[in-house]
Design a protein around this motif. Structure first.
Motif: not given
Length: 278
Positions: A204-221
């Motif tokens: 039920t979570m937003h995919p971007a939120t899951i990505l932030c939890i699994m791999r914090p500190g990432l930056n989109y280009v």
């Protein structure tokens, strides 16, 4: 009255409100003392320092899908925690024990009732106020653990949190003269932890939120846009685990979601669907 006014007017020295300065100095001393007392402490450290807590039977096992599972017995109750390392698993188990201990301390106890004979009829007496026990909630340990959790969260987001109490003999340890100031050596930024398990309720979570939890500190280009205003597409990308992912969307928000969908489906085994892509 007039004499006092003239004496004050003829005094060129500023009038010092001694009480204000005393209050400020007192607050500074209190803040200094609190900073010395409230060192960041994880759950295991906080539990170890509290009276009435017995920690025993620590077991740590490797998981088949990666990571570790720790089981700890605290006051005859077992707690389980999982983590990517033995220490994180141990702290996760201790944090559950610490949580239950604090909540139990904060839970109001029912008032004690006893009966006093008055003639033939008993009468209930509430001694909630008279015999109330002392407040034994370990506030210092609780505050120290809260600081530890806050700093750990900031570090997971990629921030470097300096030590609260730099070593006084840092110059001597570095081989310098005790009388010569040595510039502090900056801490090397900690790498964000890599999670192996999806958070509970990820569906039920937003995919971007899951990505932030699994791999914090990432930056989109941002790779710009293509097409006209009616059918234009936004292009975003991201580098995760040495792999580059790209996706499109009719807005940057949608493109960002689609990039996260591609990463989560590829690396974490999710089954999210794309939206508004070409």
């Amino acid at each position: 009255m007039n004499r006092n006014r003239r004496a004050f007017a003829g005094n060129n020295k500023p009038f010092v409100f001694g009480g204000i300065y005393r209050t400020r100095d007192k607050k500074l001393r209190q803040n200094r003392q609190l900073r010395k007392s409230m060192l960041p402490k994880n759950a295991l450290m906080a539990l170890n320092e509290v009276k009435g807590v017995t920690i025993s039977d620590f077991t740590i096992d490797s998981n088949t899908d990666g990571g570790f599972t720790a089981v700890v017995t605290v006051n005859s109750n077992q707690y389980e925690g999982k983590g990517t390392s033995k220490m994180t698993a141990k702290n996760a188990a201790c944090e559950k024990a610490w949580r239950d201990f604090i909540i139990a301390k904060m839970t109001p106890k029912p008032p004690r009732i006893h009966q006093v004979e008055m003639g033939s009829e008993p009468m209930d007496i509430n001694e909630d106020e008279a015999d109330a026990p002392d407040d034994d909630l370990p506030m210092l340990n609780l505050a120290s653990f809260a600081i530890y959790k806050l700093f750990a969260e900031w570090e997971r987001e990629g921030y470097v949190v300096p030590e609260m109490h730099p070593s006084a003999n840092a110059a001597q340890q570095a081989g310098g003269d005790a009388g010569t100031p040595v510039p502090p050596v900056p801490k090397e930024p900690k790498k964000p932890p890599v999670r192996t398990e999806l958070p509970s309720g990820w569906e039920t979570m937003h995919p971007a939120t899951i990505l932030c939890i699994m791999r914090p500190g990432l930056n989109y280009v941002d790779y710009g846009s293509s097409g006209d205003k009616t059918n234009g597409m936004q292009h975003l990308g991201i580098m995760v685990d040495n792999q580059e992912f790209h996706a499109n969307g009719r807005s940057k928000k949608i493109a960002r979601r689609n990039v996260a969908v591609k990463v989560c489906n590829s690396l974490f085994g999710t089954n999210f669907t794309y939206s508004d892509t070409t």
